[in-house]
Design a protein around this motif. Structure first.
Motif, short mmCIF file in Angstrom:
data_model
loop_
_atom_site.label_atom_id
_atom_site.label_comp_id
_atom_site.label_asym_id
_atom_site.label_seq_id
_atom_site.Cartn_x
_atom_site.Cartn_y
_atom_site.Cartn_z
N HIS A 26 -7.96 -0.57 -12.59
CA HIS A 26 -8.95 -1.48 -12.03
C HIS A 26 -8.72 -2.94 -12.41
O HIS A 26 -9.65 -3.68 -12.58
CB HIS A 26 -10.35 -1.05 -12.49
CG HIS A 26 -10.76 0.28 -11.95
ND1 HIS A 26 -11.37 0.45 -10.74
CD2 HIS A 26 -10.62 1.52 -12.48
CE1 HIS A 26 -11.61 1.74 -10.53
NE2 HIS A 26 -11.16 2.40 -11.57
N TYR A 67 -12.97 -6.68 -14.38
CA TYR A 67 -14.31 -6.16 -14.19
C TYR A 67 -15.13 -7.01 -13.21
O TYR A 67 -16.24 -6.62 -12.84
CB TYR A 67 -15.04 -6.05 -15.52
CG TYR A 67 -14.61 -4.83 -16.31
CD1 TYR A 67 -15.47 -3.75 -16.51
CD2 TYR A 67 -13.32 -4.72 -16.82
CE1 TYR A 67 -15.07 -2.63 -17.20
CE2 TYR A 67 -12.90 -3.60 -17.51
CZ TYR A 67 -13.78 -2.55 -17.70
OH TYR A 67 -13.36 -1.43 -18.37
N THR A 195 -24.66 6.27 -15.24
CA THR A 195 -23.30 5.73 -15.26
C THR A 195 -22.31 6.83 -14.89
O THR A 195 -22.30 7.90 -15.48
CB THR A 195 -22.94 5.18 -16.66
OG1 THR A 195 -23.90 4.20 -17.05
CG2 THR A 195 -21.56 4.53 -16.64
N ILE A 199 -16.51 5.48 -14.12
CA ILE A 199 -16.72 4.19 -14.78
C ILE A 199 -16.66 4.36 -16.29
O ILE A 199 -16.07 3.53 -17.00
CB ILE A 199 -18.06 3.56 -14.33
CG1 ILE A 199 -17.94 3.10 -12.88
CG2 ILE A 199 -18.45 2.40 -15.24
CD1 ILE A 199 -19.21 2.56 -12.29
N ARG A 202 -13.02 4.62 -17.24
CA ARG A 202 -12.36 3.32 -17.13
C ARG A 202 -12.66 2.45 -18.35
O ARG A 202 -11.75 1.87 -18.96
CB ARG A 202 -12.83 2.60 -15.86
CG ARG A 202 -12.38 1.15 -15.77
CD ARG A 202 -13.05 0.44 -14.61
NE ARG A 202 -12.62 -0.96 -14.53
CZ ARG A 202 -13.07 -1.82 -13.62
NH1 ARG A 202 -13.94 -1.42 -12.72
NH2 ARG A 202 -12.63 -3.07 -13.61
N VAL A 275 -19.95 -3.64 -12.37
CA VAL A 275 -19.12 -2.56 -11.83
C VAL A 275 -19.93 -1.31 -11.52
O VAL A 275 -19.54 -0.51 -10.67
CB VAL A 275 -17.96 -2.20 -12.78
CG1 VAL A 275 -16.96 -3.34 -12.87
CG2 VAL A 275 -18.46 -1.81 -14.16
N GLU A 276 -21.06 -1.12 -12.19
CA GLU A 276 -21.89 0.06 -11.95
C GLU A 276 -22.73 -0.08 -10.68
O GLU A 276 -22.99 0.90 -9.98
CB GLU A 276 -22.80 0.32 -13.13
CG GLU A 276 -22.07 0.71 -14.41
CD GLU A 276 -23.03 1.03 -15.54
OE1 GLU A 276 -23.79 2.00 -15.41
OE2 GLU A 276 -23.03 0.28 -16.55
#
Length: 292
Positions: A26, A67, A195, A199, A202, A275-276
Motif C-alpha cells: 500500500h 497511508y 477494523t 487493514i 497492513r 484508510v479505514e
C-alpha cells in the motif's frame, strides 16, 4: 505480557506510539522524491496537483506517507497535495539522533521552505498532531491551518509520577520485545471492532518492519510533558479535528481552555480513519477546507 493502564490515556491525548504479516503493498502510487534535506537528513515525499493552497499530510508513528494515497487521489484535482515520510520511517533518512516533536517539526518546515509551499494546511495523524502544531507555530506566515487526525483527544492532561513510571516501564518493555509489544498495543488500543483484517495486517506489517530502535526512541522522546494547551494558545487559530469515535474526544476541556475548535467525528473506524473510512474522512476534510 504486562498490560499498561497508561496506554489508553496516552492514545487519547494524542502522544501515540505504536508481527510479522504479509508484505504491505500500500505504498503511494505517486513517485517518491528525495531532493529535500533537513540538516543532511533526506526527506522522502510526493508532490501532486496544483493550486494556491497546499495540503501537507504527515503520518503517525511507524507508518508512512502511503497511508494518504486515498487523500491524494481525492484532493489533487483542486489542491497541491504533498505527503512526506518522517525521518526514521518510510524512505526518509535515519542519520540523526533526535526524534522529538520539535526536531520533527523542523522537517515539516524544511519541506515547506524547499518546495516553496504556499497557504499550507497541515494535516497530522496521531503523534504528528503535536508535530504539525509546532511546525505551524514556527511558520505562522506560511501555515494557514492545522487538522489533527485522531489526536488532541485529551488536551491539558498532566502525567503523574505514577504515569511517568508506567510510561518508562512501557518504553523499557518495548525496547526488549518490540514486535510483541507493538502488536499488543495496536490490537488492544488502536483498532476498533470494525477494523478489517486486511487493514490490521497492513498496519502491523509496517510497524513490525520499521526500525525498532528509532521507533522506540521516538516513543520515548515523544512522551514528555504535555504542552498542547500552551502551544495551541501560541498558535492562536482554530483547531480542526477529524477523530474516530472509538475513543471520545474531551471537548469539555477544549472548551474550558477556550481553544476554538471544530470536530468532525468518524464513526466505526479505529485510529486510522484515512484508510479505514476514506470516503467519510475525505468528506469531513472537504467540510473543513470549505470553512478554511
Amino acid at each position: 505480557m504486562k498490560k499498561f493502564h497508561i496506554l489508553p490515556i496516552i492514545v487519547a491525548v494524542g502522544i501515540t506510539a505504536a508481527c510479522n504479516q504479509p508484505k504491505s503493498t500500500h505504498q503511494s502510487a505517486n513517485a517518491t522524491k528525495v531532493d529535500v534535506k533537513n540538516n543532511n537528513v533526506e526527506i522522502a515525499y510526493t508532490d501532486t496537483g496544483t493550486g494556491d493552497t497546499t495540503l501537507l499530510f504527515v503520518h503517525g508513528w511507524a507508518i508512512n506517507k502511503g497511508y494518504f494515497t486515498d487523500q491524494v487521489k481525492h484532493f489533487a484535482g483542486r489542491y497541491r497535495v504533498v505527503t512526506m515520510d518522517m525521518p526514521g520511517f518510510g524512505k526518509s533518512g535515519k542519520n540523526r539522533d533526535k526524534w522529538n516533536t520539535k526536531t520533527y517539526a523542523t522537517d515539516v518546515n524544511a519541506l515547506i521552505d524547499q518546495l516553496k509551499l504556499k497557504n499550507v494546511v497541515l494535516a497530522g495523524h496521531s503523534m504528528a498532531g503535536d508535530i504539525v502544531l509546532q511546525a505551524a507555530i514556527n511558520q505562522p506566515d506560511k501555515v494557514i491551518a492545522i487538522i489533527g487526525i485522531d489526536n488532541f483527544k485529551g488536551i491539558g492532561w498532566v502525567l503523574t509520577e505514577k504515569d511517568r513510571k508506567e510510561v518508562a516501564d512501557a518504553v523499557a518493555e518495548m525496547s526488549k520485545h518490540y514486535t510483541s509489544f507493538a502488536t499488543m498495543y495496536f490490537n488492544d488500543y488502536l483498532f476498533s471492532k470494525t477494523t478489517s483484517r486486511a487493514i490490521k495486517d497492513r498496519i502491523l506489517y509496517d510497524v513490525a518492519h520499521t526500525d525498532s530502535v528509532i521507533a522506540t526512541k521516538a516513543m520515548a522522546e515523544g512522551n514528555g510533558e504535555n504542552h498542547e494547551v500552551e502551544n495551541l494558545r501560541k498558535y492562536n487559530k482554530k483547531l480542526y479535528l477529524i477523530n474516530s469515535d472509538y475513543q471520545p474526544t474531551d471537548t469539555t476541556t477544549i472548551i474550558a481552555k477556550k481553544i476554538p475548535y471544530k470536530l468532525m467525528n468518524i464513526h466505526g473506524a479505529g485510529h486510522f480513519p484515512m484508510v479505514e473510512a476514506p470516503e467519510d474522512f475525505n468528506k469531513a476534510m472537504d467540510v473543513i477546507l470549505k470553512e478554511i
